[in-house]
Design an enzyme around this catalytic site. Sequence first.
Site, short mmCIF file in Angstrom:
data_model
loop_
_atom_site.label_atom_id
_atom_site.label_comp_id
_atom_site.label_asym_id
_atom_site.label_seq_id
_atom_site.Cartn_x
_atom_site.Cartn_y
_atom_site.Cartn_z
N SER A 194 0.83 -1.19 0.00
CA SER A 194 0.00 0.00 0.00
C SER A 194 0.88 1.25 0.00
CB SER A 194 -0.95 -0.05 1.20
OG SER A 194 -1.89 0.99 1.15
N HIS A 222 -8.27 -4.22 -1.31
CA HIS A 222 -6.96 -3.65 -1.04
C HIS A 222 -6.32 -4.26 0.20
CE1 HIS A 222 -3.77 -0.73 -1.32
NE2 HIS A 222 -3.97 -0.34 -0.07
N ASP A 241 -9.22 -4.93 -5.92
CA ASP A 241 -8.72 -3.72 -5.27
C ASP A 241 -9.22 -2.49 -6.03
OD1 ASP A 241 -7.25 -1.66 -4.11
OD2 ASP A 241 -5.37 -2.79 -4.07
#
Length: 391
Positions: A149, A354, A321
């Site tokens: 991330s 995600h 995601d």
Amino acid sequence: MLEFIPRATRFVALPDGFTMKRGGRLTGARIAYETLGRLNAARSNAVLILTGLSPDAHVSAHADDPAPGWWEAMVGPGRPIDTDRWYVVCVNSLGSCKGSTGPASINPATGFPYGPDFPALSVEDIADAAAHTVRALGITELAAVVGASMGAMTSLALVGRHPGLARHLVNLSGAVHAQAFAIAVRALQREAIQADPDWQQGRYDARCFPLKGMLAARKLGLITYRSATEWNERFGRDRLDAAYTGTSAAGTDQLDMNFAVEGYLACHAHRFVRGFDPNAYLYLSRAIDGFDLGDQAGGDADAALAQLRLHSALVIGVDSDILFPLAQQRQIANGLGEGGTRVTFLALASAAGHDAFLVDHARFGPPIAAFLAAIPLARPDAAAALSLSLA
């Protein structure tokens, strides 16, 4: 302004006058870190873990702090990031509130927390501070840097700004820059915090805290961290228990809270917001939106990727995601490959969105374990080929 520091966290001082990308300077700043495993005699088995927006440096349990870490299933003896083989360093990002200097820290010039007076923060600043920490620990070359991330963005910035510091890269659910949808979501999160009257232009304290704004921001984030498919599969139209309906986790009236998914969001948001400083949330969020790897190559992110020098890279994305869509991980893999890096790209099917790297260990664990196991502990010649098997 509030700090939340795990008990085993250690610190590296940043040099006085630490200069930030957007012109700010820090004096008396520090970076929080934890380590697991043992550094070998050649100092060739170090792996750096760079975190997303909210985690601290406590990535996994160890003797000095047996509490489970935020990536417990992935880091430790015999786990995908195997601390029997690797010396793992996890840093808390500059600008956070988990030990590293950030808006909640004391400004030595005033004796009070920086708050909104903290200098403008960038992902590049976070990368530079992490690189300084690694070198301060006596490590001149990392076997690998692992980022997910925001940490995946930071890892790209680190490799670009500090050539030769890392031989290999594991880049999970990352991007060379944020896309419009993700920017819009984070803009709304920041707006929710700053619209709370208790935010007080960033001068709040523990007694007068922008709780409602933080709750709204965190709920919005939670919604986007997973996929619509997972929300439907987990909750559907299930109702809250009668005993719960009408009262939130904080004890305030929530007479319109009828569905299980609402209760889940309320519970998890309350759990988060009293453990994270709102100004730190704002600063880190803005840093994510402002990052563009292309800044290193005249605005061309693909050219910047091709300029990164690595022996090999593992790039993983998830098909569900919506914050960092799969096409962004494919772009990273293609760009690194154009520059000569030996790249393994995996597009995983997971409903976890995600957050899959945090929860879908069955899919993420094996390829990460195989990739790291194939890295030789001895430093290879720069021209040597690395043979990877991810079977």
